[in-house]
Design a protein around this motif. Structure first.
Motif, PDB file in Angstrom:
ATOM      1  N   ALA A   1      76.542  33.799  84.048  1.00 50.71           N
ATOM      2  CA  ALA A   1      77.752  33.432  83.303  1.00 50.71           C
ATOM      3  C   ALA A   1      77.490  33.280  81.802  1.00 50.71           C
ATOM      4  CB  ALA A   1      78.317  32.120  83.859  1.00 50.71           C
ATOM      5  N   LEU A   2      76.251  32.901  81.425  1.00 57.64           N
ATOM      6  CA  LEU A   2      75.939  32.641  80.015  1.00 57.64           C
ATOM      7  C   LEU A   2      75.317  33.842  79.301  1.00 57.64           C
ATOM      8  CD1 LEU A   2      74.323  29.094  80.487  1.00 57.64           C
ATOM      9  CD2 LEU A   2      76.578  29.580  79.493  1.00 57.64           C
ATOM     10  N   TYR A   3      75.132  34.951  80.013  1.00 61.08           N
ATOM     11  CA  TYR A   3      74.494  36.137  79.430  1.00 61.08           C
ATOM     12  C   TYR A   3      75.139  36.495  78.078  1.00 61.08           C
ATOM     13  CZ  TYR A   3      72.610  40.849  79.028  1.00 61.08           C
ATOM     14  OH  TYR A   3      71.961  41.971  78.586  1.00 61.08           O
ATOM     15  N   PRO A   4      74.347  36.808  77.014  1.00 55.78           N
ATOM     16  CA  PRO A   4      72.901  37.141  76.995  1.00 55.78           C
ATOM     17  C   PRO A   4      71.988  35.913  76.951  1.00 55.78           C
ATOM     18  CG  PRO A   4      73.785  37.418  74.807  1.00 55.78           C
ATOM     19  CD  PRO A   4      74.955  37.049  75.685  1.00 55.78           C
ATOM     20  N   GLU A   5      72.564  34.715  76.828  1.00 58.36           N
ATOM     21  CA  GLU A   5      71.740  33.514  76.931  1.00 58.36           C
ATOM     22  C   GLU A   5      71.523  33.196  78.404  1.00 58.36           C
ATOM     23  OE1 GLU A   5      72.247  30.487  73.537  1.00 58.36           O
ATOM     24  OE2 GLU A   5      74.299  31.165  73.943  1.00 58.36           O
ATOM     25  N   SER A   6      70.758  32.102  78.642  1.00 56.54           N
ATOM     26  CA  SER A   6      70.470  31.725  80.020  1.00 56.54           C
ATOM     27  C   SER A   6      70.449  30.205  80.127  1.00 56.54           C
ATOM     28  CB  SER A   6      69.111  32.300  80.463  1.00 56.54           C
ATOM     29  OG  SER A   6      68.067  31.680  79.721  1.00 56.54           O
ATOM     30  N   PHE A   7      70.369  29.744  81.354  1.00 60.50           N
ATOM     31  CA  PHE A   7      70.303  28.307  81.599  1.00 60.50           C
ATOM     32  C   PHE A   7      69.092  27.693  80.885  1.00 60.50           C
ATOM     33  CE2 PHE A   7      68.348  24.991  84.332  1.00 60.50           C
ATOM     34  CZ  PHE A   7      69.334  24.014  84.223  1.00 60.50           C
ATOM     35  N   ASP A   8      67.911  28.308  81.062  1.00 59.48           N
ATOM     36  CA  ASP A   8      66.689  27.770  80.461  1.00 59.48           C
ATOM     37  C   ASP A   8      66.736  27.811  78.935  1.00 59.48           C
ATOM     38  OD1 ASP A   8      65.506  27.114  82.868  1.00 59.48           O
ATOM     39  OD2 ASP A   8      64.503  29.054  83.091  1.00 59.48           O
ATOM     40  N   SER A   9      67.271  28.906  78.361  1.00 54.57           N
ATOM     41  CA  SER A   9      67.307  29.024  76.895  1.00 54.57           C
ATOM     42  C   SER A   9      68.227  27.979  76.273  1.00 54.57           C
ATOM     43  CB  SER A   9      67.739  30.430  76.478  1.00 54.57           C
ATOM     44  OG  SER A   9      69.117  30.647  76.734  1.00 54.57           O
ATOM     45  N   LYS A  10      69.339  27.651  76.947  1.00 55.22           N
ATOM     46  CA  LYS A  10      70.275  26.635  76.421  1.00 55.22           C
ATOM     47  C   LYS A  10      69.629  25.251  76.462  1.00 55.22           C
ATOM     48  CE  LYS A  10      74.316  27.306  75.725  1.00 55.22           C
ATOM     49  NZ  LYS A  10      75.069  27.572  74.480  1.00 55.22           N
ATOM     50  N   VAL A  11      68.888  24.951  77.535  1.00 57.49           N
ATOM     51  CA  VAL A  11      68.195  23.656  77.621  1.00 57.49           C
ATOM     52  C   VAL A  11      67.078  23.597  76.582  1.00 57.49           C
ATOM     53  CG1 VAL A  11      66.755  22.191  79.076  1.00 57.49           C
ATOM     54  CG2 VAL A  11      68.755  23.335  80.060  1.00 57.49           C
TER      55      VAL A  11
ATOM     56  N   ILE B   1      81.943  24.760  86.829  1.00 58.70           N
ATOM     57  CA  ILE B   1      80.545  24.389  86.573  1.00 58.70           C
ATOM     58  C   ILE B   1      80.111  24.900  85.200  1.00 58.70           C
ATOM     59  CG2 ILE B   1      78.142  24.835  87.275  1.00 58.70           C
ATOM     60  CD1 ILE B   1      79.195  24.853  90.195  1.00 58.70           C
ATOM     61  N   LYS B   2      80.469  26.163  84.899  1.00 60.23           N
ATOM     62  CA  LYS B   2      80.113  26.745  83.588  1.00 60.23           C
ATOM     63  C   LYS B   2      80.764  25.941  82.466  1.00 60.23           C
ATOM     64  CE  LYS B   2      80.564  31.019  80.869  1.00 60.23           C
ATOM     65  NZ  LYS B   2      81.504  30.542  79.846  1.00 60.23           N
ATOM     66  N   LYS B   3      82.034  25.594  82.664  1.00 61.84           N
ATOM     67  CA  LYS B   3      82.755  24.833  81.651  1.00 61.84           C
ATOM     68  C   LYS B   3      82.126  23.449  81.463  1.00 61.84           C
ATOM     69  CE  LYS B   3      87.397  23.234  80.423  1.00 61.84           C
ATOM     70  NZ  LYS B   3      88.815  23.162  80.842  1.00 61.84           N
ATOM     71  N   ASP B   4      81.798  22.784  82.572  1.00 63.04           N
ATOM     72  CA  ASP B   4      81.165  21.463  82.490  1.00 63.04           C
ATOM     73  C   ASP B   4      79.808  21.546  81.790  1.00 63.04           C
ATOM     74  OD1 ASP B   4      83.311  20.387  83.785  1.00 63.04           O
ATOM     75  OD2 ASP B   4      82.322  20.275  85.760  1.00 63.04           O
ATOM     76  N   PHE B   5      79.059  22.599  82.105  1.00 65.94           N
ATOM     77  CA  PHE B   5      77.745  22.784  81.493  1.00 65.94           C
ATOM     78  C   PHE B   5      77.879  22.949  79.985  1.00 65.94           C
ATOM     79  CE2 PHE B   5      74.376  25.513  79.886  1.00 65.94           C
ATOM     80  CZ  PHE B   5      73.224  24.903  80.379  1.00 65.94           C
ATOM     81  N   GLU B   6      78.778  23.801  79.567  1.00 64.40           N
ATOM     82  CA  GLU B   6      78.951  24.070  78.134  1.00 64.40           C
ATOM     83  C   GLU B   6      79.466  22.845  77.390  1.00 64.40           C
ATOM     84  OE1 GLU B   6      81.443  27.533  78.227  1.00 64.40           O
ATOM     85  OE2 GLU B   6      79.726  28.875  77.922  1.00 64.40           O
ATOM     86  N   ASN B   7      80.391  22.121  78.011  1.00 65.37           N
ATOM     87  CA  ASN B   7      80.929  20.901  77.383  1.00 65.37           C
ATOM     88  C   ASN B   7      79.829  19.850  77.204  1.00 65.37           C
ATOM     89  OD1 ASN B   7      83.477  21.994  77.220  1.00 65.37           O
ATOM     90  ND2 ASN B   7      84.251  20.963  79.052  1.00 65.37           N
ATOM     91  N   ARG B   8      79.021  19.691  78.251  1.00 67.90           N
ATOM     92  CA  ARG B   8      77.947  18.693  78.183  1.00 67.90           C
ATOM     93  C   ARG B   8      76.883  19.113  77.161  1.00 67.90           C
ATOM     94  NH1 ARG B   8      76.648  13.711  77.832  1.00 67.90           N
ATOM     95  NH2 ARG B   8      74.822  13.017  79.048  1.00 67.90           N
ATOM     96  N   HIS B   9      76.600  20.403  77.120  1.00 69.18           N
ATOM     97  CA  HIS B   9      75.635  20.946  76.151  1.00 69.18           C
ATOM     98  C   HIS B   9      76.110  20.677  74.731  1.00 69.18           C
ATOM     99  CE1 HIS B   9      73.695  24.011  73.618  1.00 69.18           C
ATOM    100  NE2 HIS B   9      72.686  23.973  74.502  1.00 69.18           N
ATOM    101  N   ALA B  10      77.380  20.944  74.462  1.00 71.90           N
ATOM    102  CA  ALA B  10      77.947  20.716  73.124  1.00 71.90           C
ATOM    103  C   ALA B  10      77.926  19.231  72.769  1.00 71.90           C
ATOM    104  CB  ALA B  10      79.375  21.262  73.066  1.00 71.90           C
ATOM    105  N   GLU B  11      78.197  18.391  73.755  1.00 74.23           N
ATOM    106  CA  GLU B  11      78.197  16.943  73.525  1.00 74.23           C
ATOM    107  C   GLU B  11      76.794  16.450  73.153  1.00 74.23           C
ATOM    108  OE1 GLU B  11      79.043  12.783  76.017  1.00 74.23           O
ATOM    109  OE2 GLU B  11      79.571  14.727  76.897  1.00 74.23           O
ATOM    110  N   LEU B  12      75.788  16.935  73.875  1.00 73.14           N
ATOM    111  CA  LEU B  12      74.411  16.536  73.580  1.00 73.14           C
ATOM    112  C   LEU B  12      73.970  17.033  72.201  1.00 73.14           C
ATOM    113  CD1 LEU B  12      72.754  17.168  77.078  1.00 73.14           C
ATOM    114  CD2 LEU B  12      73.087  14.952  75.949  1.00 73.14           C
ATOM    115  N   LEU B  13      74.370  18.240  71.847  1.00 72.60           N
ATOM    116  CA  LEU B  13      74.029  18.799  70.537  1.00 72.60           C
ATOM    117  C   LEU B  13      74.630  17.954  69.415  1.00 72.60           C
ATOM    118  CD1 LEU B  13      72.410  21.210  69.485  1.00 72.60           C
ATOM    119  CD2 LEU B  13      74.548  22.513  69.378  1.00 72.60           C
TER     120      LEU B  13
END
Length: 408
Positions: A78-88, A30-42
């Motif tokens: 998993a994303l500490y020191p960042e968070s789910f909300d901060s990445k979005v 899930i963490k990997k999918d989240f980060e991959n999708r985040h990078a793709e959107l960026l």
């Protein structure tokens, strides 16, 4: 029985460990999918070329947030020191920033497109004015007719060149206002979207500016016996105007319209500007010096803005001082009348705008000299004849009275 219990215990332990391992693997995925999708959107945000693309991506970001919201607590860890909300939030911030930049680019690109239509009009009008001036100049050169006919041709030619110069004044003002408002960060993008490869050569502002320089250099070469001092002042003022505008927006024009020849365009135009300035300056100062000599106004030597003001200031100050030292008659009054006619009719009325626009004299310098000319006039004006007669009669009466008293 004991053996069966041990086997069951082992099976239970295996099942618990397997579940924990599967949960670990699932969280990692899930963490990997989240980060991959985040990078793709960026990346998609960075590559967006239009505002509507960003609008679509903002909706996709909202879906992205919804899809992973049930895992937000795990992702916070998993994303500490960042968070789910901060990445979005980071994604949305980048999207809004990109949208703002693209809005500026699209608005300026539209303004640039409108200006291209205006530049086409400039080119057509300038071509007509140049053609008319060139035709009259050739007619003057080839004319074998009477002096009256030649004088008429010269007058028409001067008027034609004046109309062309006034048109160029307006044109460079329009160019300056439009291109000076372009945001520095968007010049590179505009050069890719609206550069010289997407417009006709004749509509390229660089081509038009280059033709203005060449035509005016040729005009100065051919007009030595045709133009008045006022003409040379106007041409010098125009050169100063074009030079100032080029210094302000030239780099932007080259960046947008220079294509693969940016360095060549910059070098060519700046070289022509230098030639035009040299020729216009020499012609203007020589003509001004000749005019003053013809009017018997001996200012002394001058060949630039500073020395011209100093020569004027010195001339008027010395003449005014000389007038102050004279009591009854003023031998400088005729000098004052000669200079005052030049100063009032030419400098203050006919030449004022061109003198200021070309910085030959500043408004403050003109005001300074004008005040001293007024003082000179007050001190140099001779007594009226009637006052001299009255003064003489009064003086004779006093002398007669004194004699009568002495005799008595």
């Amino acid at each position: 029985m004991k053996r069966s219990l041990n086997l069951l215990t082992l099976l239970l332990l295996f099942a618990v460990n397997s579940t924990a391992l599967f949960a670990q693997q699932s969280d990692f995925q899930i963490k990997k999918d989240f980060e991959n999708r985040h990078a793709e959107l960026l990346t998609n945000i960075e590559l967006a070329q239009k505002v509507n693309e960003i609008d679509s991506l903002i909706m996709v970001i909202d879906d992205f947030k919804s899809n992973f919201s049930e895992h937000s607590e795990m992702l916070d860890y998993a994303l500490y020191p960042e968070s789910f909300d901060s990445k979005v939030a980071n994604l949305k911030s980048e999207a809004r920033s990109s949208e703002h930049k693209l809005l500026i680019i699209e608005n300026q690109a539209e303004r640039l497109s409108e200006l291209t239509v205006e530049v086409t009009r400039f080119r057509s009008e300038l071509s007509n004015l140049n053609s008319r001036s060139d035709s009259l100049r050739n007619a003057i050169t080839e004319s074998q007719e009477s002096e009256r006919k030649l004088s008429q041709l010269v007058t028409r030619y001067r008027k034609s060149v004046e109309e062309r110069d006034e048109f160029i004044f307006d044109m460079v003002d329009s160019l300056f206002v439009t291109y000076n408002q372009l945001a520095p960060g968007t010049i590179e993008e505009l050069s890719k979207k609206d550069g010289s490869g997407t417009i006709k050569s004749g509509d390229n502002p660089l081509v038009i500016i280059d033709s203005i320089l060449e035509e005016n250099i040729e005009t100065l070469k051919a007009g030595s016996n045709t133009f008045s001092t006022e003409d040379y002042l106007r041409i010098y003022a125009l050169q100063t105007k074009v030079n100032d505008v080029w210094n302000s927006i030239g780099d932007n024009l080259v960046e947008i319209y220079g294509g693969n020849d940016k360095a060549k365009w910059k070098k060519s135009i700046e070289s022509d500007l230098k030639d035009w300035k040299s020729s216009a300056s020499l012609s203007m100062w020589n003509s001004l010096d000749g005019y003053l000599e013809q009017k018997n106004v001996e200012l002394g030597a001058f060949d630039n803005n500073s020395s011209f003001f100093m020569a004027l200031d010195s001339f008027v100050s010395k003449a005014s001082k000389k007038s102050d030292e004279e009591i009854i008659s003023s031998s400088t009054y005729e000098d004052f009348k000669t200079f005052s006619e030049f100063w009032t009719t030419k400098v203050m009325d006919e030449w004022n705008n061109y003198l200021v626009e070309s910085d030959v004299l500043t408004a403050s310098q003109i005001a300074t000299i004008d005040g001293k000319v007024d003082n000179w006039g007050d001190s140099s004006e001779p007594f009226p004849t009637s006052l001299l007669i009255i003064f003489g009669i009064g003086l004779l009466a006093i002398i007669g009275l004194i004699i009568a008293l002495v005799v008595k």
